[in-house]
Design a protein around this motif. Sequence first.
Motif, PDB file in Angstrom:
ATOM      1  N   PRO A  76       0.817  -1.225   0.000  1.00 14.50           N
ATOM      2  CA  PRO A  76       0.000   0.000   0.000  1.00 14.50           C
ATOM      3  C   PRO A  76       0.846   1.268   0.000  1.00 14.50           C
ATOM      4  CG  PRO A  76      -0.770  -1.544   1.689  1.00 14.50           C
ATOM      5  CD  PRO A  76       0.523  -2.085   1.163  1.00 14.50           C
ATOM      6  N   ARG A  77       1.955   1.237   0.725  1.00 12.47           N
ATOM      7  CA  ARG A  77       2.827   2.415   0.793  1.00 12.47           C
ATOM      8  C   ARG A  77       3.441   2.706  -0.571  1.00 12.47           C
ATOM      9  NH1 ARG A  77       6.655   3.866   5.789  1.00 12.47           N
ATOM     10  NH2 ARG A  77       7.646   5.753   4.943  1.00 12.47           N
ATOM     11  N   ILE A  78       3.879   1.673  -1.264  1.00 14.95           N
ATOM     12  CA  ILE A  78       4.502   1.855  -2.575  1.00 14.95           C
ATOM     13  C   ILE A  78       3.479   2.338  -3.599  1.00 14.95           C
ATOM     14  CG2 ILE A  78       5.614   0.633  -4.482  1.00 14.95           C
ATOM     15  CD1 ILE A  78       6.807  -1.230  -2.289  1.00 14.95           C
ATOM     16  N   VAL A  79       2.317   1.707  -3.626  1.00 12.05           N
ATOM     17  CA  VAL A  79       1.275   2.096  -4.581  1.00 12.05           C
ATOM     18  C   VAL A  79       0.853   3.543  -4.346  1.00 12.05           C
ATOM     19  CG1 VAL A  79      -1.119   1.674  -5.266  1.00 12.05           C
ATOM     20  CG2 VAL A  79       0.440  -0.253  -4.951  1.00 12.05           C
ATOM     21  N   MET A  80       0.702   3.928  -3.082  1.00 11.60           N
ATOM     22  CA  MET A  80       0.285   5.295  -2.784  1.00 11.60           C
ATOM     23  C   MET A  80       1.380   6.307  -3.128  1.00 11.60           C
ATOM     24  SD  MET A  80      -2.802   5.739  -1.819  1.00 11.60           S
ATOM     25  CE  MET A  80      -2.879   7.196  -0.802  1.00 11.60           C
ATOM     26  N   ALA A  81       2.638   5.941  -2.918  1.00 12.81           N
ATOM     27  CA  ALA A  81       3.726   6.843  -3.299  1.00 12.81           C
ATOM     28  C   ALA A  81       3.704   7.102  -4.799  1.00 12.81           C
ATOM     29  CB  ALA A  81       5.073   6.256  -2.874  1.00 12.81           C
ATOM     30  N   LEU A  82       3.522   6.045  -5.585  1.00 16.06           N
ATOM     31  CA  LEU A  82       3.465   6.202  -7.042  1.00 16.06           C
ATOM     32  C   LEU A  82       2.231   6.991  -7.472  1.00 16.06           C
ATOM     33  CD1 LEU A  82       4.553   2.584  -8.083  1.00 16.06           C
ATOM     34  CD2 LEU A  82       5.909   4.671  -8.313  1.00 16.06           C
ATOM     35  N   LEU A  83       1.083   6.673  -6.881  1.00 11.19           N
ATOM     36  CA  LEU A  83      -0.169   7.317  -7.284  1.00 11.19           C
ATOM     37  C   LEU A  83      -0.192   8.789  -6.877  1.00 11.19           C
ATOM     38  CD1 LEU A  83      -2.970   6.820  -8.554  1.00 11.19           C
ATOM     39  CD2 LEU A  83      -3.824   6.313  -6.267  1.00 11.19           C
ATOM     40  N   LEU A  84       0.189   9.081  -5.635  1.00 13.05           N
ATOM     41  CA  LEU A  84       0.172  10.463  -5.165  1.00 13.05           C
ATOM     42  C   LEU A  84       1.237  11.287  -5.886  1.00 13.05           C
ATOM     43  CD1 LEU A  84      -0.348   9.996  -1.311  1.00 13.05           C
ATOM     44  CD2 LEU A  84      -2.060  10.413  -3.075  1.00 13.05           C
ATOM     45  N   GLY A  85       2.398  10.680  -6.142  1.00 13.57           N
ATOM     46  CA  GLY A  85       3.425  11.384  -6.901  1.00 13.57           C
ATOM     47  C   GLY A  85       2.946  11.755  -8.287  1.00 13.57           C
ATOM     48  N   ALA A  86       2.244  10.817  -8.943  1.00 15.50           N
ATOM     49  CA  ALA A  86       1.689  11.109 -10.268  1.00 15.50           C
ATOM     50  C   ALA A  86       0.659  12.231 -10.194  1.00 15.50           C
ATOM     51  CB  ALA A  86       1.065   9.850 -10.861  1.00 15.50           C
ATOM     52  N   GLY A  87      -0.205  12.176  -9.184  1.00 20.24           N
ATOM     53  CA  GLY A  87      -1.211  13.223  -9.026  1.00 20.24           C
ATOM     54  C   GLY A  87      -0.600  14.589  -8.780  1.00 20.24           C
ATOM     55  N   LEU A  88       0.422  14.647  -7.931  1.00 22.95           N
ATOM     56  CA  LEU A  88       1.081  15.922  -7.648  1.00 22.95           C
ATOM     57  C   LEU A  88       1.821  16.447  -8.882  1.00 22.95           C
ATOM     58  CD1 LEU A  88       2.457  15.195  -4.061  1.00 22.95           C
ATOM     59  CD2 LEU A  88       0.634  16.795  -4.671  1.00 22.95           C
ATOM     60  N   GLY A  89       2.449  15.532  -9.638  1.00 20.82           N
ATOM     61  CA  GLY A  89       3.139  15.954 -10.850  1.00 20.82           C
ATOM     62  C   GLY A  89       2.189  16.575 -11.857  1.00 20.82           C
TER      63      GLY A  89
END
Length: 344
Positions: A76-89
């Motif tokens: 969950p931590r890895i998926v959220m890091a990727l997803l939130l990073g994409a959203g912020l980008g």
Amino acid sequence: MPARTLQLGNACGLINTKMSLRVLLINGVLLTMALLLAGFALCYGSLHLSPLQVWQALHGEGARGLVTVVTQWRAPRIVMALLLGAGLGVSGAIFQSVIRNPLGSPDVVGFNTGAYTGALVTIILLNGSYYQIASGALVGGIAAAALVYLLAWRDGIAGFRLIIVGLGVAALLSAFNTWLIVTGSLESAMNAALWGAGSLNGMTWAKAQPALICIPVTLLAVLMIGKQMQLMEMGDDSARALGVNIEVSRLWLMLSGIILTAVATASTGPISFIALAAPQIARRLTRASSIPLFTAATTGALLLLAADLTAQHSFDGVQLPTGAVTVSIGGLYLIWLLIREARR
């Protein structure tokens, strides 16, 4: 020599776009690096696992403890890091494109601060639960953005005026946030400080559900109107001449960017400078005339996952908040960007 391009779709179909081969190559490299980093994050930690053990755990095989570590703690931590990073980008790309200024990031214009204010009100005054805090952050981010937009409106929105108004609103909200923390109870102040650091610690699939729904839907909506955003970068007059309704398009794009920022902040606390840095890095990698949305997303995902791994493993026995790492690196980037813009 003109850049080589690849036609995606056809002129009469739903998908009709051309993409530079360089952009495709850069995106492929970024995605590969993100997948490799995600695999490393699944294997590496206080409990080191082999790739075979991770593969078995992802399929529900092996010791129950290992399956729990991989699927319920690390994944969950890895998926959220990727997803939130994409959203912020993508959020940063929207604001920098609409405002036509590399400083036009939600971090700079106060939307993160507004989300933090909403969370603080929920934590300190209402003693809210996790989902109530997340809802408060979402409402606070949208309210701050609406206030900045209304104050900056003068027969339209000018990028520089929006940044200046955003900085002023952010300063006022920061002062209010400090007052809330000082006047709150010790327990509430500690909870607020921990949340405000911006961290992926303790992330679970249950906590990730709102972001797992909201961010992909918002990203899809942004990609559907991405062509209008590119036309708006040419200037309002040129975009109007090509049939773009400037104010309506700008409002919908900014609303999408606000939602992406607010959902990310509601999920983990304020994580600064990903939205500021990712679009400009993507633009320089692809050498594109406008900010490529998909590349901004992959760059943001890679940056946030790398920052989270740095926060977890750079100091023996101590896990830093992810936000502390992004602020440290992003501060240096912001100084460089300010110097570069001043020289121009």
